[in-house]
Design a protein around this motif. Structure first.
Motif, PDB file in Angstrom:
ATOM      1  N   UNK A  35       0.823  -1.195   0.000  1.00  0.00           N
ATOM      2  CA  UNK A  35       0.000   0.000   0.000  1.00  0.00           C
ATOM      3  C   UNK A  35       0.862   1.251   0.000  1.00  0.00           C
ATOM      4  N   UNK A  36       0.297   2.313  -0.521  1.00  0.00           N
ATOM      5  CA  UNK A  36       0.906   3.633  -0.431  1.00  0.00           C
ATOM      6  C   UNK A  36      -0.001   4.510   0.434  1.00  0.00           C
ATOM      7  N   UNK A  37       0.628   5.233   1.336  1.00  0.00           N
ATOM      8  CA  UNK A  37      -0.066   6.187   2.190  1.00  0.00           C
ATOM      9  C   UNK A  37       0.688   7.508   2.116  1.00  0.00           C
ATOM     10  N   UNK A  38       0.034   8.561   2.543  1.00  0.00           N
ATOM     11  CA  UNK A  38       0.718   9.850   2.574  1.00  0.00           C
ATOM     12  C   UNK A  38       0.291  10.626   3.817  1.00  0.00           C
ATOM     13  N   UNK A  58      -6.247  -4.019  -7.309  1.00  0.00           N
ATOM     14  CA  UNK A  58      -5.762  -2.764  -6.752  1.00  0.00           C
ATOM     15  C   UNK A  58      -6.927  -1.950  -6.221  1.00  0.00           C
ATOM     16  N   UNK A  59      -6.602  -1.022  -5.392  1.00  0.00           N
ATOM     17  CA  UNK A  59      -7.602  -0.171  -4.754  1.00  0.00           C
ATOM     18  C   UNK A  59      -7.022   1.232  -4.664  1.00  0.00           C
ATOM     19  N   UNK A  69      -1.679   5.825 -10.415  1.00  0.00           N
ATOM     20  CA  UNK A  69      -1.720   4.427 -10.834  1.00  0.00           C
ATOM     21  C   UNK A  69      -0.668   3.642 -10.066  1.00  0.00           C
ATOM     22  N   UNK A  70      -1.094   2.558  -9.445  1.00  0.00           N
ATOM     23  CA  UNK A  70      -0.171   1.676  -8.734  1.00  0.00           C
ATOM     24  C   UNK A  70       0.099   0.447  -9.584  1.00  0.00           C
ATOM     25  N   UNK A  71       1.339  -0.017  -9.557  1.00  0.00           N
ATOM     26  CA  UNK A  71       1.719  -1.214 -10.303  1.00  0.00           C
ATOM     27  C   UNK A  71       2.877  -1.881  -9.570  1.00  0.00           C
ATOM     28  N   UNK A  72       3.173  -3.106  -9.969  1.00  0.00           N
ATOM     29  CA  UNK A  72       4.289  -3.795  -9.337  1.00  0.00           C
ATOM     30  C   UNK A  72       4.987  -4.687 -10.338  1.00  0.00           C
ATOM     31  N   UNK A  80       5.381   0.519  -7.834  1.00  0.00           N
ATOM     32  CA  UNK A  80       5.458   1.879  -8.333  1.00  0.00           C
ATOM     33  C   UNK A  80       4.145   2.622  -8.071  1.00  0.00           C
ATOM     34  N   UNK A  81       4.268   3.916  -7.915  1.00  0.00           N
ATOM     35  CA  UNK A  81       3.095   4.782  -7.852  1.00  0.00           C
ATOM     36  C   UNK A  81       3.317   5.920  -8.847  1.00  0.00           C
ATOM     37  N   UNK A  82       2.611   5.841  -9.955  1.00  0.00           N
ATOM     38  CA  UNK A  82       2.676   6.896 -10.966  1.00  0.00           C
ATOM     39  C   UNK A  82       1.665   7.971 -10.596  1.00  0.00           C
TER      40      UNK A  82
END
Length: 123
Positions: A35-38, A58-59, A69-72, A80-82
């Protein structure tokens, strides 16, 4: 156990793009949801996006799904988080996190965290 290193942050003008990377150690990377958080100054940490271990699910935070856009790439142990069309309000420290549960928006579901990478969007 997995160790995460976030990178790719920086200073960008509004309307620009950045791609964040989350590099992980360990041979079982593909089993983790990432997950990505900020977190902006004075604000609570908020969910950005998450991706399943296989990459098939993905969510996104509703307010971000049109621009982020998240990808792996499990062969590279990297997520990655574009981020496109960046806005001043996207300014924050961005953290990636790894967890065992399925794609989840709750920070409590993640067990391992990167050190964070600063994203600053100027007007």
């Amino acid at each position: 156990q997995v160790q995460l290193v976030d990178s790719g942050g920086g200073l960008v003008q509004a309307g620009g793009s950045l791609r964040l990377s989350c590099a992980a150690s360990g041979r079982t990377f593909g089993t983790y949801t990432i997950g990505w958080f900020r977190q902006a100054p004075g604000e609570e940490r908020e969910f950005v996006a998450a991706i399943s271990g296989s990459g098939r699910s993905s969510e996104y935070a509703d307010s971000l799904k049109d621009r982020f856009t998240i990808s792996r790439d499990n062969a590279k142990n990297t997520v990655y988080l574009q981020m496109n069309s960046l806005k001043v309000e996207d300014t924050a420290v961005y953290y990636c996190a790894a967890g065992f549960s399925y794609v989840n928006k709750r920070a409590e579901a993640y067990h391992y965290w990167g050190q964070g990478t600063q994203v600053t969007v100027s007007s």
